[in-house]
Design a protein around this motif. Structure first.
Motif, PDB file in Angstrom:
ATOM      1  N   SER A   1       0.844  -1.187   0.000  1.00 21.31           N
ATOM      2  CA  SER A   1       0.000   0.000   0.000  1.00 21.31           C
ATOM      3  C   SER A   1       0.880   1.238   0.000  1.00 21.31           C
ATOM      4  CB  SER A   1      -0.936   0.015   1.211  1.00 21.31           C
ATOM      5  OG  SER A   1      -1.887   1.060   1.088  1.00 21.31           O
ATOM      6  N   SER A   2       0.239   2.377  -0.202  1.00 22.04           N
ATOM      7  CA  SER A   2       0.949   3.647  -0.112  1.00 22.04           C
ATOM      8  C   SER A   2      -0.058   4.730   0.253  1.00 22.04           C
ATOM      9  CB  SER A   2       1.656   3.987  -1.425  1.00 22.04           C
ATOM     10  OG  SER A   2       0.715   4.173  -2.451  1.00 22.04           O
ATOM     11  N   ALA A   3       0.459   5.896   0.562  1.00 23.94           N
ATOM     12  CA  ALA A   3      -0.396   7.031   0.909  1.00 23.94           C
ATOM     13  C   ALA A   3       0.412   8.307   0.739  1.00 23.94           C
ATOM     14  CB  ALA A   3      -0.897   6.913   2.345  1.00 23.94           C
ATOM     15  N   THR A   4      -0.293   9.412   0.682  1.00 20.74           N
ATOM     16  CA  THR A   4       0.342  10.723   0.747  1.00 20.74           C
ATOM     17  C   THR A   4      -0.264  11.438   1.938  1.00 20.74           C
ATOM     18  OG1 THR A   4      -1.291  11.689  -0.754  1.00 20.74           O
ATOM     19  CG2 THR A   4       0.755  10.889  -1.745  1.00 20.74           C
ATOM     20  N   SER A   5       0.519  12.324   2.517  1.00 20.60           N
ATOM     21  CA  SER A   5       0.027  13.031   3.693  1.00 20.60           C
ATOM     22  C   SER A   5       0.658  14.406   3.788  1.00 20.60           C
ATOM     23  CB  SER A   5       0.347  12.222   4.952  1.00 20.60           C
ATOM     24  OG  SER A   5      -0.296  12.771   6.071  1.00 20.60           O
ATOM     25  N   ARG A   6      -0.078  15.323   4.382  1.00 23.21           N
ATOM     26  CA  ARG A   6       0.438  16.651   4.724  1.00 23.21           C
ATOM     27  C   ARG A   6       0.386  16.760   6.240  1.00 23.21           C
ATOM     28  NH1 ARG A   6      -3.138  20.646   2.466  1.00 23.21           N
ATOM     29  NH2 ARG A   6      -1.588  22.169   3.091  1.00 23.21           N
ATOM     30  N   ILE A   7       1.488  17.242   6.814  1.00 22.76           N
ATOM     31  CA  ILE A   7       1.631  17.301   8.266  1.00 22.76           C
ATOM     32  C   ILE A   7       2.089  18.694   8.652  1.00 22.76           C
ATOM     33  CG2 ILE A   7       2.806  16.297  10.274  1.00 22.76           C
ATOM     34  CD1 ILE A   7       3.522  13.922   8.248  1.00 22.76           C
ATOM     35  N   LEU A   8       1.452  19.251   9.661  1.00 23.91           N
ATOM     36  CA  LEU A   8       1.912  20.510  10.237  1.00 23.91           C
ATOM     37  C   LEU A   8       2.938  20.152  11.309  1.00 23.91           C
ATOM     38  CD1 LEU A   8       1.605  23.604  10.427  1.00 23.91           C
ATOM     39  CD2 LEU A   8      -0.170  23.216  12.157  1.00 23.91           C
ATOM     40  N   ALA A   9       4.203  20.474  11.046  1.00 19.72           N
ATOM     41  CA  ALA A   9       5.291  20.139  11.979  1.00 19.72           C
ATOM     42  C   ALA A   9       5.267  21.098  13.166  1.00 19.72           C
ATOM     43  CB  ALA A   9       6.636  20.215  11.263  1.00 19.72           C
ATOM     44  N   PRO A  10       5.785  20.682  14.309  1.00 21.94           N
ATOM     45  CA  PRO A  10       5.855  21.599  15.450  1.00 21.94           C
ATOM     46  C   PRO A  10       6.770  22.780  15.137  1.00 21.94           C
ATOM     47  CG  PRO A  10       7.051  19.563  15.910  1.00 21.94           C
ATOM     48  CD  PRO A  10       6.375  19.379  14.598  1.00 21.94           C
ATOM     49  N   ASP A  11       6.461  23.921  15.720  1.00 22.84           N
ATOM     50  CA  ASP A  11       7.328  25.086  15.514  1.00 22.84           C
ATOM     51  C   ASP A  11       8.385  25.147  16.621  1.00 22.84           C
ATOM     52  OD1 ASP A  11       6.042  26.139  17.775  1.00 22.84           O
ATOM     53  OD2 ASP A  11       4.790  27.498  16.601  1.00 22.84           O
ATOM     54  N   GLN A  12       9.257  26.135  16.539  1.00 22.93           N
ATOM     55  CA  GLN A  12      10.361  26.233  17.506  1.00 22.93           C
ATOM     56  C   GLN A  12       9.864  26.519  18.917  1.00 22.93           C
ATOM     57  OE1 GLN A  12      12.724  29.050  15.202  1.00 22.93           O
ATOM     58  NE2 GLN A  12      14.274  27.459  14.919  1.00 22.93           N
ATOM     59  N   ASN A  13       8.791  27.293  19.078  1.00 21.43           N
ATOM     60  CA  ASN A  13       8.235  27.540  20.413  1.00 21.43           C
ATOM     61  C   ASN A  13       7.762  26.248  21.059  1.00 21.43           C
ATOM     62  OD1 ASN A  13       8.680  30.318  20.378  1.00 21.43           O
ATOM     63  ND2 ASN A  13       6.675  30.745  19.468  1.00 21.43           N
ATOM     64  N   TYR A  14       7.075  25.432  20.271  1.00 22.62           N
ATOM     65  CA  TYR A  14       6.607  24.151  20.792  1.00 22.62           C
ATOM     66  C   TYR A  14       7.796  23.257  21.132  1.00 22.62           C
ATOM     67  CZ  TYR A  14       3.859  20.038  21.669  1.00 22.62           C
ATOM     68  OH  TYR A  14       3.296  18.953  22.291  1.00 22.62           O
ATOM     69  N   GLN A  15       8.781  23.241  20.257  1.00 23.16           N
ATOM     70  CA  GLN A  15       9.957  22.410  20.500  1.00 23.16           C
ATOM     71  C   GLN A  15      10.666  22.822  21.792  1.00 23.16           C
ATOM     72  OE1 GLN A  15      13.600  22.764  18.102  1.00 23.16           O
ATOM     73  NE2 GLN A  15      13.353  20.567  17.617  1.00 23.16           N
ATOM     74  N   GLN A  16      10.770  24.119  22.055  1.00 18.40           N
ATOM     75  CA  GLN A  16      11.391  24.591  23.309  1.00 18.40           C
ATOM     76  C   GLN A  16      10.588  24.115  24.513  1.00 18.40           C
ATOM     77  OE1 GLN A  16      11.632  28.833  22.628  1.00 18.40           O
ATOM     78  NE2 GLN A  16      13.690  28.689  21.756  1.00 18.40           N
ATOM     79  N   TRP A  17       9.265  24.234  24.444  1.00 18.60           N
ATOM     80  CA  TRP A  17       8.414  23.749  25.527  1.00 18.60           C
ATOM     81  C   TRP A  17       8.613  22.249  25.724  1.00 18.60           C
ATOM     82  CZ3 TRP A  17       4.654  19.994  25.381  1.00 18.60           C
ATOM     83  CH2 TRP A  17       3.895  19.837  26.540  1.00 18.60           C
ATOM     84  N   TRP A  18       8.623  21.492  24.623  1.00 21.60           N
ATOM     85  CA  TRP A  18       8.790  20.042  24.674  1.00 21.60           C
ATOM     86  C   TRP A  18      10.129  19.678  25.313  1.00 21.60           C
ATOM     87  CZ3 TRP A  18      12.448  16.953  22.173  1.00 21.60           C
ATOM     88  CH2 TRP A  18      12.203  15.579  22.219  1.00 21.60           C
ATOM     89  N   GLN A  19      11.186  20.388  24.936  1.00 25.63           N
ATOM     90  CA  GLN A  19      12.505  20.118  25.510  1.00 25.63           C
ATOM     91  C   GLN A  19      12.512  20.378  27.026  1.00 25.63           C
ATOM     92  OE1 GLN A  19      14.824  22.628  22.898  1.00 25.63           O
ATOM     93  NE2 GLN A  19      15.379  20.910  21.570  1.00 25.63           N
ATOM     94  N   GLN A  20      11.835  21.434  27.470  1.00 27.08           N
ATOM     95  CA  GLN A  20      11.744  21.704  28.904  1.00 27.08           C
ATOM     96  C   GLN A  20      10.995  20.591  29.626  1.00 27.08           C
ATOM     97  OE1 GLN A  20       9.840  25.539  28.902  1.00 27.08           O
ATOM     98  NE2 GLN A  20      11.761  26.651  28.538  1.00 27.08           N
ATOM     99  N   GLN A  21       9.914  20.128  29.028  1.00 26.76           N
ATOM    100  CA  GLN A  21       9.130  19.043  29.631  1.00 26.76           C
ATOM    101  C   GLN A  21       9.929  17.745  29.689  1.00 26.76           C
ATOM    102  OE1 GLN A  21       6.098  19.854  30.972  1.00 26.76           O
ATOM    103  NE2 GLN A  21       6.781  21.858  30.270  1.00 26.76           N
ATOM    104  N   THR A  22      10.665  17.476  28.637  1.00 30.56           N
ATOM    105  CA  THR A  22      11.475  16.259  28.572  1.00 30.56           C
ATOM    106  C   THR A  22      12.588  16.310  29.618  1.00 30.56           C
ATOM    107  OG1 THR A  22      11.010  16.087  26.217  1.00 30.56           O
ATOM    108  CG2 THR A  22      12.853  14.801  27.037  1.00 30.56           C
TER     109      THR A  22
END
Length: 157
Positions: free
Chosen positions: A132-153
């Motif tokens: 099978s196969s598929a195509t997809s569009r994804i909204l990637a996290p932005d830098q603000n979210y990544q900073q928050w995620w890094q703090q949580q991690t």
């Protein structure tokens, strides 16, 4: 809590790939069908599955279960935490998948436009044959979210 990744669109390039190996159990099929309200007998009865697909030796894994597992990769591994799936356009499965069958999912970036990444997804069986196969569009996290995620991690360690 499961470990996730968090990759921003600025860190993603065309041609970048992510691979994942997946299998599904009969219990996962049962739970998915309960949640989805999918009462198709091929997902719960071997005789029904074999009437539809004579070569199978078990019930058939719903395509929707495979699809949600792939979109789960988007939110966990690639691009990871904070990602939002915008579209998912699958092709039909060329052969049935049964519990215990291992599949390889290959996600390849075909376009990056701002925070949106476009990917081609290929699903292969254990022999490397495309099923099978598929195509997809994804909204990637932005830098603000990544900073928050890094703090949580960091806080969890």
């Amino acid at each position: 809590m499961p470990q996730t990744k968090c990759i921003t669109a600025k860190e993603i390039t065309v041609g970048m790939q992510h691979r994942a190996s997946l299998t599904f159990s009969a219990d996962q099929v049962r739970r998915y069908c309960e949640l989805a309200g999918d009462h198709n007998a091929i997902h719960r009865d071997l005789a029904a599955a074999q009437l539809r697909f004579p070569d199978v030796d078990d019930i058939v894994v719903p395509g929707g279960l495979v699809q949600i597992a792939i979109t789960g990769i988007f939110g966990s591994d690639f691009p990871g935490d904070g990602a939002l799936g915008l579209t998912f356009a699958p092709e039909r499965f060329r052969k049935p998948l049964c519990p215990g069958d291992r599949i390889e999912v290959v996600i390849e970036v075909t376009r990056v436009r701002g925070e949106i990444i476009e990917v081609e997804i290929t699903v292969q069986d254990e022999d490397g044959e495309k099923i099978s196969s598929a195509t997809s569009r994804i909204l990637a996290p932005d830098q603000n979210y990544q900073q928050w995620w890094q703090q949580q991690t960091t806080a969890r360690v």
